[in-house]
Design a protein around this motif. Sequence first.
Motif, PDB file in Angstrom:
ATOM      1  N   CYS A 243       1.052   9.190   6.645  1.00 28.19           N
ATOM      2  CA  CYS A 243      -0.283   8.900   6.083  1.00 28.19           C
ATOM      3  C   CYS A 243      -0.820   7.644   6.758  1.00 28.19           C
TER       4      CYS A 243
ATOM      5  N   SER B 206      14.785  20.473   0.986  1.00 28.34           N
ATOM      6  CA  SER B 206      13.765  20.508  -0.071  1.00 28.34           C
ATOM      7  C   SER B 206      13.422  21.957  -0.400  1.00 28.34           C
TER       8      SER B 206
ATOM      9  N   THR C 236       3.025   3.897   3.082  1.00 34.19           N
ATOM     10  CA  THR C 236       2.226   5.059   2.673  1.00 34.19           C
ATOM     11  C   THR C 236       2.949   6.384   2.901  1.00 34.19           C
TER      12      THR C 236
ATOM     13  N   ARG D  29      15.712  16.866  -8.364  1.00 40.39           N
ATOM     14  CA  ARG D  29      16.935  16.107  -8.608  1.00 40.39           C
ATOM     15  C   ARG D  29      17.385  15.449  -7.313  1.00 40.39           C
TER      16      ARG D  29
ATOM     17  N   GLN E  10       6.918  10.766  -2.742  1.00 42.74           N
ATOM     18  CA  GLN E  10       7.573  12.077  -2.592  1.00 42.74           C
ATOM     19  C   GLN E  10       8.791  12.171  -3.512  1.00 42.74           C
TER      20      GLN E  10
ATOM     21  N   PRO F  50       9.248   5.055  -3.100  1.00 46.95           N
ATOM     22  CA  PRO F  50      10.457   4.227  -3.177  1.00 46.95           C
ATOM     23  C   PRO F  50      10.366   2.942  -2.345  1.00 46.95           C
TER      24      PRO F  50
ATOM     25  N   ILE G 150       0.864  -1.186   0.000  1.00 48.87           N
ATOM     26  CA  ILE G 150       0.000   0.000   0.000  1.00 48.87           C
ATOM     27  C   ILE G 150       0.898   1.232   0.000  1.00 48.87           C
ATOM     28  N   GLY G 151       0.934   1.927  -1.134  1.00 49.05           N
ATOM     29  CA  GLY G 151       1.814   3.097  -1.287  1.00 49.05           C
ATOM     30  C   GLY G 151       2.927   2.786  -2.267  1.00 49.05           C
TER      31      GLY G 151
ATOM     32  N   CYS H 263      15.468   8.309   0.190  1.00 48.94           N
ATOM     33  CA  CYS H 263      15.081   7.352  -0.854  1.00 48.94           C
ATOM     34  C   CYS H 263      15.770   6.006  -0.677  1.00 48.94           C
TER      35      CYS H 263
ATOM     36  N   ALA I   8       4.627   9.856   3.922  1.00 50.35           N
ATOM     37  CA  ALA I   8       4.196  11.005   4.718  1.00 50.35           C
ATOM     38  C   ALA I   8       3.693  12.096   3.773  1.00 50.35           C
TER      39      ALA I   8
ATOM     40  N   GLN J 115      16.335  23.449  -2.392  1.00 49.54           N
ATOM     41  CA  GLN J 115      16.357  22.994  -3.795  1.00 49.54           C
ATOM     42  C   GLN J 115      15.298  23.714  -4.610  1.00 49.54           C
TER      43      GLN J 115
ATOM     44  N   GLY K 280       9.931   2.464   5.078  1.00 52.62           N
ATOM     45  CA  GLY K 280      10.079   3.815   4.515  1.00 52.62           C
ATOM     46  C   GLY K 280       9.652   4.891   5.493  1.00 52.62           C
ATOM     47  N   ASP K 281       9.291   6.047   4.964  1.00 50.86           N
ATOM     48  CA  ASP K 281       9.025   7.232   5.782  1.00 50.86           C
ATOM     49  C   ASP K 281       7.894   7.049   6.796  1.00 50.86           C
TER      50      ASP K 281
HETATM   51  C1  LIG Z   1      10.759  17.660  -2.680  1.00 49.24           C
HETATM   52  C2  LIG Z   1      11.483  16.479  -2.051  1.00 49.24           C
HETATM   53  C3  LIG Z   1      12.819  16.260  -2.335  1.00 49.24           C
HETATM   54  C4  LIG Z   1      13.501  15.165  -1.772  1.00 49.24           C
HETATM   55  N1  LIG Z   1      14.807  14.962  -2.109  1.00 49.24           N
HETATM   56  C5  LIG Z   1      15.458  13.858  -1.630  1.00 49.24           C
HETATM   57  C6  LIG Z   1      16.813  13.597  -2.012  1.00 49.24           C
HETATM   58  O1  LIG Z   1      17.422  14.381  -2.752  1.00 49.24           O
HETATM   59  N2  LIG Z   1      17.398  12.463  -1.527  1.00 49.24           N
HETATM   60  C7  LIG Z   1      16.743  11.569  -0.703  1.00 49.24           C
HETATM   61  O2  LIG Z   1      17.324  10.551  -0.340  1.00 49.24           O
HETATM   62  N3  LIG Z   1      15.473  11.813  -0.312  1.00 49.24           N
HETATM   63  C8  LIG Z   1      14.822  12.929  -0.742  1.00 49.24           C
HETATM   64  N4  LIG Z   1      13.530  13.183  -0.346  1.00 49.24           N
HETATM   65  C9  LIG Z   1      12.903  12.251   0.619  1.00 49.24           C
HETATM   66  C10 LIG Z   1      12.410  10.986  -0.088  1.00 49.24           C
HETATM   67  O3  LIG Z   1      11.678  11.361  -1.233  1.00 49.24           O
HETATM   68  C11 LIG Z   1      11.550  10.167   0.849  1.00 49.24           C
HETATM   69  O4  LIG Z   1      12.326   9.777   1.958  1.00 49.24           O
HETATM   70  C12 LIG Z   1      11.028   8.896   0.152  1.00 49.24           C
HETATM   71  O5  LIG Z   1      10.228   9.248  -0.957  1.00 49.24           O
HETATM   72  C13 LIG Z   1      10.211   8.038   1.103  1.00 49.24           C
HETATM   73  O6  LIG Z   1       9.696   6.976   0.379  1.00 49.24           O
HETATM   74  P1  LIG Z   1       8.411   6.167   0.880  1.00 49.24           P
HETATM   75  O7  LIG Z   1       8.139   5.156  -0.175  1.00 49.24           O
HETATM   76  O8  LIG Z   1       8.626   5.701   2.253  1.00 49.24           O
HETATM   77  O9  LIG Z   1       7.212   7.224   0.966  1.00 49.24           O
HETATM   78  P2  LIG Z   1       6.607   8.246  -0.096  1.00 49.24           P
HETATM   79  O10 LIG Z   1       7.623   8.644  -1.083  1.00 49.24           O
HETATM   80  O11 LIG Z   1       5.953   9.282   0.738  1.00 49.24           O
HETATM   81  O12 LIG Z   1       5.483   7.397  -0.848  1.00 49.24           O
HETATM   82  C14 LIG Z   1       4.310   6.986  -0.195  1.00 49.24           C
HETATM   83  C15 LIG Z   1       3.205   6.781  -1.209  1.00 49.24           C
HETATM   84  O13 LIG Z   1       2.053   6.219  -0.569  1.00 49.24           O
HETATM   85  C16 LIG Z   1       0.874   6.773  -1.120  1.00 49.24           C
HETATM   86  N5  LIG Z   1      -0.229   6.645  -0.151  1.00 49.24           N
HETATM   87  C17 LIG Z   1      -0.405   7.318   1.014  1.00 49.24           C
HETATM   88  N6  LIG Z   1      -1.539   6.899   1.625  1.00 49.24           N
HETATM   89  C18 LIG Z   1      -2.090   5.947   0.828  1.00 49.24           C
HETATM   90  C19 LIG Z   1      -3.263   5.138   0.921  1.00 49.24           C
HETATM   91  N7  LIG Z   1      -4.105   5.205   1.971  1.00 49.24           N
HETATM   92  N8  LIG Z   1      -3.525   4.275  -0.098  1.00 49.24           N
HETATM   93  C20 LIG Z   1      -2.692   4.175  -1.165  1.00 49.24           C
HETATM   94  N9  LIG Z   1      -1.562   4.929  -1.307  1.00 49.24           N
HETATM   95  C21 LIG Z   1      -1.265   5.793  -0.312  1.00 49.24           C
HETATM   96  C22 LIG Z   1       1.259   8.224  -1.367  1.00 49.24           C
HETATM   97  O14 LIG Z   1       0.410   8.801  -2.362  1.00 49.24           O
HETATM   98  C23 LIG Z   1       2.716   8.085  -1.845  1.00 49.24           C
HETATM   99  O15 LIG Z   1       2.812   7.981  -3.247  1.00 49.24           O
HETATM  100  C24 LIG Z   1      12.827  14.270  -0.886  1.00 49.24           C
HETATM  101  C25 LIG Z   1      11.470  14.507  -0.584  1.00 49.24           C
HETATM  102  C26 LIG Z   1      10.804  15.595  -1.154  1.00 49.24           C
HETATM  103  C27 LIG Z   1       9.342  15.833  -0.822  1.00 49.24           C
END
Ligand SMILES: Cc1cc2nc3c(=O)[nH]c(=O)nc-3n(C[C@H](O)[C@H](O)[C@H](O)COP(=O)(O)OP(=O)(O)OC[C@H]3O[C@@H](n4cnc5c(N)ncnc54)[C@H](O)[C@@H]3O)c2cc1C
Length: 525
Positions: A452, A368, A323, A257, A251, A224, A220-221, A501, A325, A371, A491-492
Amino acid sequence: MATPVSRVLSSSQLAMLAEHGEERTAEVGETLFQIGDKSYPFVAIIEGEVAVNDAAGQEIVRHGASGFLGEMNLLSGQTVFLTAVVTKPMRYIAVDREELRRLLFEDGSLSDLLLSAFVERRELLQQRQGIGIQIIGPRESGETRRLLEFARRMRLPYSWLTPEEDLQAAAVEQLDPADMPLVRLPGGGELRRPSNGELSRALGIGLELSKREEVDLLIIGGGPAGLGAAVYGASEGLDTLVIEGTVLGGQAGSSRRIENYLGFPAGISGTELASRAISQARKFGARTATPYRARSLEPGIARHLVRLEEGNEVTARAVLLSTGAEYRRLPVDDLDLYEGISVFYAAGPPEGQLCAAQRVGVIGGGNSAGQAAVWLARGGALVTLLHRRANLSETMSHYLIDELDRHGVAVRDQSEVRGLHGEHGQLDSVTLADGSTLPLSFLFLFLGASPCTDWLGEVVARGPDGFILTGRDAGTQGLLETSVPGIYAAGDVRAGSIKRCATAVGEGAMVVRFVHDRLSPVAAR
Ligand SMILES: Cc1cc2nc3c(=O)[nH]c(=O)nc-3n(C[C@H](O)[C@H](O)[C@H](O)COP(=O)(O)OP(=O)(O)OC[C@H]3O[C@@H](n4cnc5c(N)ncnc54)[C@H](O)[C@@H]3O)c2cc1C
């Protein structure tokens, strides 16, 4: 608008494509594909020339010998946004979309060339008026803002018109306000007040789930962490389904980048990283379904049941909660009236173009925010970065502070926004906590994120700030297991995770190992 960089196929790549496609010819004036087509093949040009035009017949680009046609919709299967017309007699190789996908998995240099060209072409299309879908709805409407936000996050080329600005206004005026916003699709057809899912499916995006699905691993989500788990889960033989509430990539997909991801010394855009990860997950047979949002989770002994917002149900032997944040919002009145129009949570090409030569505020003291401020300033915006602390170096990397300086970004320490002023969603100025007023037309908010997890209720143990507890904190031995056996978090969204990431991907991959241990304890050893 910038024109796409010309990229060409080598003679050996053309020869290889010829083995997998069909050689065809076309005469001057012939149309290779047109706006509204549901699909088209990849076209590699051996000789001749083709012009790519928008809906008004305006030429966007021409491709000649060794060039190729296609952009992101070739991979995602979205409806075609442009028309390709032959301008010099052509000999070309047409490669079926599924065959092309297979080749991209196998051929690293072809995949590098095509993926980066497709991503770049999509970014250029997003900056161009009159391409893609038209959203017609009043500024004050929350439903209009929802669709605008969705189109932005989906990276769909779109234009937005208020009913008064619409050329076919008379037809729109007769509409019941309950039917607004109206969406006109490329090539004809319109939708009245569509849900995000209805719009996606009308454009041919994403898999349509059955009312009830049964899988080994439900993720779910699709950020990365989820995509990392999908690649490893599917490649190791688990029937794997990813459901994503908005857009695959999470995110990370919205990052301009990512500089610190292993293996990409020159950095990689979030869009490209996400596209590569999605292709890789699908290559191994993982299914990805968007936009489907999980609404509830009911743990079971052999299978867990997840209900989705659109009424579908999925049962799974193991569930990964990835999911992530969501961005924090500003605690000010009427914020929602400005969101999506002049207040944003990410700075991509459409926002960059919107803000050129405008006064822009970026709020936040982290990387962020830094950037985004640099990106907007490079696009010609007059940027002020506002943050709460006394010194930016407490929260931002030094190289970015230098970049802010180099690109003329003004920095205001100890500043908090308390009020927004403007009309019809268009910001004029903001008031700060010290009572001063800044003339700003756009605001970008980078205030950190909340997990989330509200939809989970009390099903799994969470920390005081809502992040999901795992391992010993959740009273279990499994490192990434939640308080419920067979339900994992990565993840987050996980309490104590490093919000990056690479760590999210790593945790997603690790979960698959634990799922295997649980589902087939003997085979996994
Ligand atoms: C602008 C920006 C720049 C960044 N730059 C960097 C960088 O340069 N280097 C780095 O290492 N990290 C960077 N980060 C941080 C990195 O992107 C996050 O740590 C990483 O994306 C976390 O991954 P994740 O899969 O845990 O969560 P997320 O990327 O938050 O993905 C979670 C997904 O779950 C989905 N979701 C939520 N609730 C539900 C639900 N109920 N049902 C279905 N889907 C749901 C969301 O829509 C989302 O797509 C950056 C973040 C941002 C916002």
